[in-house]
Write a protein that holds these residues in place. Structure first.
Motif, PDB file in Angstrom:
ATOM      1  N   SER A   1     -41.832 -15.782  32.557  1.00  0.00           N
ATOM      2  CA  SER A   1     -40.943 -16.251  31.894  1.00  0.00           C
ATOM      3  C   SER A   1     -40.550 -14.142  31.520  1.00  0.00           C
ATOM      4  O   SER A   1     -39.307 -13.766  32.108  1.00  0.00           O
ATOM      5  N   LEU A   2     -41.568 -13.660  32.156  1.00  0.00           N
ATOM      6  CA  LEU A   2     -40.619 -12.319  31.976  1.00  0.00           C
ATOM      7  C   LEU A   2     -40.813 -11.792  33.615  1.00  0.00           C
ATOM      8  O   LEU A   2     -39.265 -10.902  33.173  1.00  0.00           O
TER       9      LEU A   2
ATOM     10  N   THR B   1     -38.720 -13.817  34.977  1.00  0.00           N
ATOM     11  CA  THR B   1     -37.223 -14.218  35.150  1.00  0.00           C
ATOM     12  C   THR B   1     -36.237 -13.264  34.215  1.00  0.00           C
ATOM     13  O   THR B   1     -35.103 -13.275  34.534  1.00  0.00           O
ATOM     14  N   ALA B   2     -36.525 -12.771  33.151  1.00  0.00           N
ATOM     15  CA  ALA B   2     -35.891 -11.831  32.265  1.00  0.00           C
ATOM     16  C   ALA B   2     -35.272 -11.007  32.917  1.00  0.00           C
ATOM     17  O   ALA B   2     -34.399 -10.367  33.298  1.00  0.00           O
ATOM     18  N   ARG B   3     -36.846 -10.069  33.768  1.00  0.00           N
ATOM     19  CA  ARG B   3     -36.161  -9.560  34.455  1.00  0.00           C
ATOM     20  C   ARG B   3     -34.763  -9.401  35.874  1.00  0.00           C
ATOM     21  O   ARG B   3     -34.078  -8.704  36.239  1.00  0.00           O
TER      22      ARG B   3
ATOM     23  N   VAL C   1     -32.628 -11.818  36.165  1.00  0.00           N
ATOM     24  CA  VAL C   1     -31.402 -11.903  34.838  1.00  0.00           C
ATOM     25  C   VAL C   1     -30.774 -10.849  34.452  1.00  0.00           C
ATOM     26  O   VAL C   1     -29.771  -9.927  34.639  1.00  0.00           O
ATOM     27  N   GLN C   2     -31.715  -9.185  34.682  1.00  0.00           N
ATOM     28  CA  GLN C   2     -31.401  -7.994  34.575  1.00  0.00           C
ATOM     29  C   GLN C   2     -30.327  -7.652  36.281  1.00  0.00           C
ATOM     30  O   GLN C   2     -29.658  -6.256  35.834  1.00  0.00           O
TER      31      GLN C   2
END
Ligand SMILES: [Zn+2]
Length: 210
Positions: free
Chosen positions: A186-187, A189-191, A193-194
């Motif tokens: 998840s982390l 993935t979030a990074r 997306v950035q």
């Protein structure tokens, strides 16, 4: 572009390097970079009851091997966990020796907003020891009230999976919520997306030398 031919990862405790930059390490190794991993504590005093004192020593060897780090590039120190402030000068001198020996072009260290007392020592001393080297700070969100994410390393699925597999070697730490595969994916993935990528790891630029 930061010169990253010879990369030095500074982990206050075994597993911090894999947690903060395991995907990037897998990517560096894949592209033929020379990666060195240094852990400053084997955390004998924080091991669960009934575990052998060398548990984390064995686990860090196995985990770094999964990432592809040559075992001759693995340096282990044994400072007491939570007591790095008392050994600040010795730790700085160790880093100065490592700099002479390895001569890295890029250093990865805990970020400036890390709250853990041992991580703060490694952060501060790394800025002193590696004054003329590019340095980026990795994130460990459970220790960061905030983090400046102004440098990203894009990752592919296989790099994230390599990180997950490496962390599975830390069986003594498997109860920690941040070793959970869902969290790690998840982390990343979030990074991602950035940065417009599927996955990434985020860093704080501490010193950029071109
Ligand atoms: Zn730590």
């Amino acid at each position: 572009m930061i010169n990253n031919d010879k990369i030095l990862v500074l982990a206050p405790h075994t597993d911090d390097g894999e947690l903060g930059c395991g995907g990037s390490i897998a990517k560096f190794i894949e592209s033929g970079k020379d990666v060195y991993y240094v852990a400053f504590s084997l955390c004998r005093k924080s091991l669960g009851e009934g575990l052998a004192p060398d548990t984390l020593e064995k686990e860090v060897k196995a985990a770094t091997l999964v990432l592809g780090i040559s075992q001759k590039n693995l340096h282990l120190y044994d400072y007491d966990v939570r007591n790095f402030y008392a050994n600040r000068q010795e730790i700085l001198e160790d880093m100065v020796r490592l700099k002479k020996e390895i001569n890295p072009t890029l250093v990865l260290t805990p970020c400036s907003t890390d709250l853990h007392q041992d991580h703060q020592v490694i952060h501060n001393e790394s800025l002193r020891a590696f004054k003329d080297v590019s340095i980026i700070g990795y994130e460990l969100p459970w220790n960061n009230l905030s983090i400046k994410t102004n440098f990203f390393i894009k990752l592919e699925e296989r790099h994230v999976m390599r990180k997950v597999e490496a962390l599975k070697e830390y069986k003594s730490q498997s109860h920690r919520p941040y070793c959970n595969e869902n969290f790690l994916r998840s982390l990343a993935t979030a990074r991602g997306v950035q940065t417009g990528a599927a996955f990434a790891e985020a860093y704080e630029v501490l010193k950029f030398i071109s």
